[in-house]
Design a protein around this motif. Sequence first.
Motif, PDB file in Angstrom:
ATOM      1  N   GLU A   1       3.477  -0.922  -1.824  1.00  0.00           N
ATOM      2  CA  GLU A   1       2.518  -0.045  -1.472  1.00  0.00           C
ATOM      3  C   GLU A   1       3.346   0.948  -2.969  1.00  0.00           C
ATOM      4  O   GLU A   1       2.373   1.226  -3.760  1.00  0.00           O
ATOM      5  CB  GLU A   1       2.885   0.764  -0.208  1.00  0.00           C
ATOM      6  CG  GLU A   1       2.100   2.032  -0.468  1.00  0.00           C
ATOM      7  CD  GLU A   1       1.483   2.232   0.832  1.00  0.00           C
ATOM      8  OE1 GLU A   1       1.965   2.828   1.558  1.00  0.00           O
ATOM      9  OE2 GLU A   1       0.781   1.719   1.347  1.00  0.00           O
ATOM     10  N   SER A   2       4.384   1.135  -2.925  1.00  0.00           N
ATOM     11  CA  SER A   2       4.988   1.326  -4.369  1.00  0.00           C
ATOM     12  C   SER A   2       4.593   1.203  -5.666  1.00  0.00           C
ATOM     13  O   SER A   2       4.500   1.952  -6.415  1.00  0.00           O
ATOM     14  CB  SER A   2       7.196   1.890  -3.922  1.00  0.00           C
ATOM     15  OG  SER A   2       7.154   2.577  -3.149  1.00  0.00           O
ATOM     16  N   ALA A   3       4.797  -0.231  -5.663  1.00  0.00           N
ATOM     17  CA  ALA A   3       4.039  -1.220  -7.254  1.00  0.00           C
ATOM     18  C   ALA A   3       2.641  -0.138  -7.459  1.00  0.00           C
ATOM     19  O   ALA A   3       2.697   0.123  -8.203  1.00  0.00           O
ATOM     20  CB  ALA A   3       4.192  -2.201  -6.926  1.00  0.00           C
ATOM     21  N   LYS A   4       1.681   0.280  -5.866  1.00  0.00           N
ATOM     22  CA  LYS A   4       0.711   0.407  -6.614  1.00  0.00           C
ATOM     23  C   LYS A   4       0.741   1.073  -6.652  1.00  0.00           C
ATOM     24  O   LYS A   4      -0.879   2.104  -8.322  1.00  0.00           O
ATOM     25  CB  LYS A   4       0.087   0.181  -4.973  1.00  0.00           C
ATOM     26  CG  LYS A   4      -0.481  -1.233  -5.099  1.00  0.00           C
ATOM     27  CD  LYS A   4      -1.280  -1.200  -3.582  1.00  0.00           C
ATOM     28  CE  LYS A   4      -2.250  -1.899  -2.856  1.00  0.00           C
ATOM     29  NZ  LYS A   4      -2.773  -2.144  -1.602  1.00  0.00           N
ATOM     30  N   LEU A   5       1.642   3.044  -6.157  1.00  0.00           N
ATOM     31  CA  LEU A   5       2.109   3.571  -6.830  1.00  0.00           C
ATOM     32  C   LEU A   5       2.333   3.988  -8.288  1.00  0.00           C
ATOM     33  O   LEU A   5       1.598   5.060  -8.448  1.00  0.00           O
ATOM     34  CB  LEU A   5       2.778   4.691  -6.217  1.00  0.00           C
ATOM     35  CG  LEU A   5       1.944   5.351  -4.899  1.00  0.00           C
ATOM     36  CD1 LEU A   5       3.011   5.074  -3.980  1.00  0.00           C
ATOM     37  CD2 LEU A   5       0.460   6.006  -4.720  1.00  0.00           C
TER      38      LEU A   5
ATOM     39  N   GLY B   1       0.748   2.383 -10.620  1.00  0.00           N
ATOM     40  CA  GLY B   1       0.046   1.370 -10.926  1.00  0.00           C
ATOM     41  C   GLY B   1      -0.040   0.263 -11.417  1.00  0.00           C
ATOM     42  O   GLY B   1      -0.884  -0.759 -12.123  1.00  0.00           O
ATOM     43  N   ILE B   2       0.827  -0.869 -10.215  1.00  0.00           N
ATOM     44  CA  ILE B   2       0.987  -2.312 -10.666  1.00  0.00           C
ATOM     45  C   ILE B   2      -0.757  -2.242 -10.120  1.00  0.00           C
ATOM     46  O   ILE B   2      -0.310  -2.054  -8.869  1.00  0.00           O
ATOM     47  CB  ILE B   2       2.286  -2.425 -10.017  1.00  0.00           C
ATOM     48  CG1 ILE B   2       3.067  -2.716 -11.517  1.00  0.00           C
ATOM     49  CG2 ILE B   2       2.391  -3.954 -10.087  1.00  0.00           C
ATOM     50  CD1 ILE B   2       4.453  -2.251 -10.401  1.00  0.00           C
TER      51      ILE B   2
END
Lengths: 237, 292, 347
Positions: free
Chosen positions: B174-178, B180-181
Amino acid sequence: MSTMLAIKELRSYYGQVQALHGLELSIREGAVTTLLGANGAGKTTTIRAVCNMVRSTGSIEFEGKSLMGRPTESIVQYGIAHVPQGRGTFTTMTVEENLQLGAITRKDIKAIGADIEKMYAYFPVLKQRHTQQAGTLSGGEQQMLAVARALMLRPRLMLLDEPSFGLAPLVVRDLFGILRKINQEDKVTILVVEQNAQLALELAETAFVIETGRIVMSGDAKEIANNEDIRKSYLGY
Amino acid sequence: MELFVNQVLAGISTGAIYACMALAVVMIYQAIDHLNFAQGEMAMFSTFIAYQLMQWGVPYWWTFPLTLIISFAGGIAIERALFKPLGNAPVLVHVAGFIALFAILNSVAGLTWDWTIKQFPTPFGNAPFLGSQLISTHQAGMIGITFILLILLFVFFRFTRVGLAMRAAAALPESAKLVGINVSWMIALGWGMASGIGAIAGILIAPVVFLEPNMMGGVLVYGFASAVLGGLTSPFGAVMGGFLVGVFENLVGTYIPGVGNELKLPIALALIVTVLVLKPGGLFGRAYVQRV
Amino acid sequence: MTTAHETATAAPATGKAAAAAAPSMNVARAASLITLALLLLAPLFLKNFYIFQMTQWLIYAIALLALNILTGGSGQFSLGQSAFYAVGAYTAAVMMEIMGVNYVLTLPAAGLICFVFGFLFGLPALRLSGIYLALATFALAVAMPQVLKLHFFEHWTGGVQGLVIIKPDPPEFIKTIGVKMSQDMWLYYFTLVVGIGIYIASVNLLASRSGRAMMAIRDNQIAAAAMGVDVPLYKTLAFGISAGITGVAGALGAIAVAFVAPDSYTIQLAIALFLGMVIGGVGWLPGSLAGAAFMVFVPNIAESISKGLSGAIFGVILIIIIFLVPHGARQIAYMAQHLIGKIGKSS
């Protein structure tokens, strides 16, 4: 100043449960805006909806472009950085790797090193600990790391979810001081979601008050802070 | 004493096989957070692709990169076609998917290339290495390549942005998506890389155990065990685990009376379980701390 | 590592299904009665070979019930069920053939021995979870056939050859009341009675205080400990109970097949049991029947479609099932209940 983010008729759902009921909110470019409310009022849901992390209907526009239905990972392309509740620290990685992750989508690779140095200037404690695993940092240090990681994007809009949560009052003062500096010097527009209304109202120019998924009041932060009725009935201090 | 040294050497040379496979196991674990039970069969299939290319007259040194590319693409294709659609299904359902993939690859390989064992060439030759009968030049070459792979993986994960993004996606999606991954593609990339490393392992192992559809059954078990022993979070640990398991297995067979080939595996596994009971993160892995 | 408990808790229940709860209770009761009637009557119309297959099906269902108690109940994962099954089978075989004990008495003995074995194995397993527990139980499953082959035990176990068991005849009273019954049919009904007994006991166990303690551990071990649940005790107990029931299934299996050999109880059996659990729906006891049906019949179906590609066909069938219903038979039951509930309301 123009409107940067406009939220209209926002309804969000967790499974069958509706958390937001037609929320309306707008943020002016260059300003610090705060969204206040009690536990479970829908503050976190609102900024999660901006990043499409919760099922929603309605409209969310960033500088006239709709964000609805965009995958979460594409939101950073608009220059929106989200500091999530619980900080989202990559605990098994080093402090410096966390900062690099903040800039992972940037194309100007050469400038990243300089930005990391800039973050170390903002938060000297991070420089001291730059090779440590981020999980070993204290709560306040992790919050600074989370803010620094978000800044590594060189965002135009920064969304902060309860940055004061679990921090000692002195640490919170420091952190809010830095947020003010970021807003004024780096021209980053900020939306800060807070339970600590007193502090947030000192920082912000505009405030919105949310209750059970609806905005019940909005206006100039100082006026709201000075209005005893509002303070007592909605903000609890 | 000489017997001991010789058995250790022999153990290291079989350990190289396990180390190679363990590296592929750790790779997929980094990407998807589970063990892929079909990984051995994927490696076997890749090796058969190399075999087929050589049958068609492609020279060895062209076969190698070609197989690598095909396997990489195949790994990504499997993830996209089978495991991405499974998405948020429970972990145990994914494991069932791995078992299905295992059955399919094994059966298709058997039908296409039949079940007889086949010779597979080695580029290193099979002469004694530095005059020792216990390690051949092939096994020495295999150890060398395992270490080169290890270094490449280390550099990839530590110093490249894609490697950093992959680690972040695996650790905290989830943090990775935030930041931009694209987490979904990082997982696919992990499958591709694991499949590629598996292909290298298969090509290196096949000259020793011979090529056939069931060649990887035992090897994968040892590969899992090695990876778990070394610590699933550490490629270096996995390689060391491989050599340790190889050496230990040989010493048990030599020094404990009555232990035939059949009991080697259970004893090796029992030792690993004992180590895990004492040190749950594996020998070189990070201790896992759980928050409530 | 995400653990098994996610699976168990992720039942696809919806608010609407809850609203339809009252009629669906009756639906569930009707469904169980129909199933029971079918189980009782079917053998009367089938040939012996099919009755034998149905016995095998019931035996696997009992073993799946045991695995469901462990994984669905306490959140622990096991690839070592084949080892407990083997111990149960050998207990029955050795008692019947070497000690001359009546087959009925071998079942409680197998259950008890496996309970102790499972309980003891559960002690070191306490330190392990997720993948590590999977590896430890896997090691057990791999080791078991080799241990059974050891020279040391050959006098008892018959070594690689295994032991042949004489199939028991139906008891005298059945003949005296004038019913003609084959050995296979008798064993079927015997297994059915044992199975129903174990099923009822398991349902009660999971609904009891101990069952709630186990499920609390499954959902959040630390919180359970904080509430005063004796976590080590209940986790090892779950292992013991699961192993005990698996042992009974193993003993029944040995009697039904009339033969035990080390290579009947390899890791493949453990994997088949694991798949059966997933297909039935993790933690849902009635799903054990569906999972066992998968174990018995799908490999045969695959084989009958194509001998050369049977593995691939098996894999494809498995993939199709998990794509359509990732929560297994449990999901189908929910959907059916939902549908019937809706029809009931509209009429």
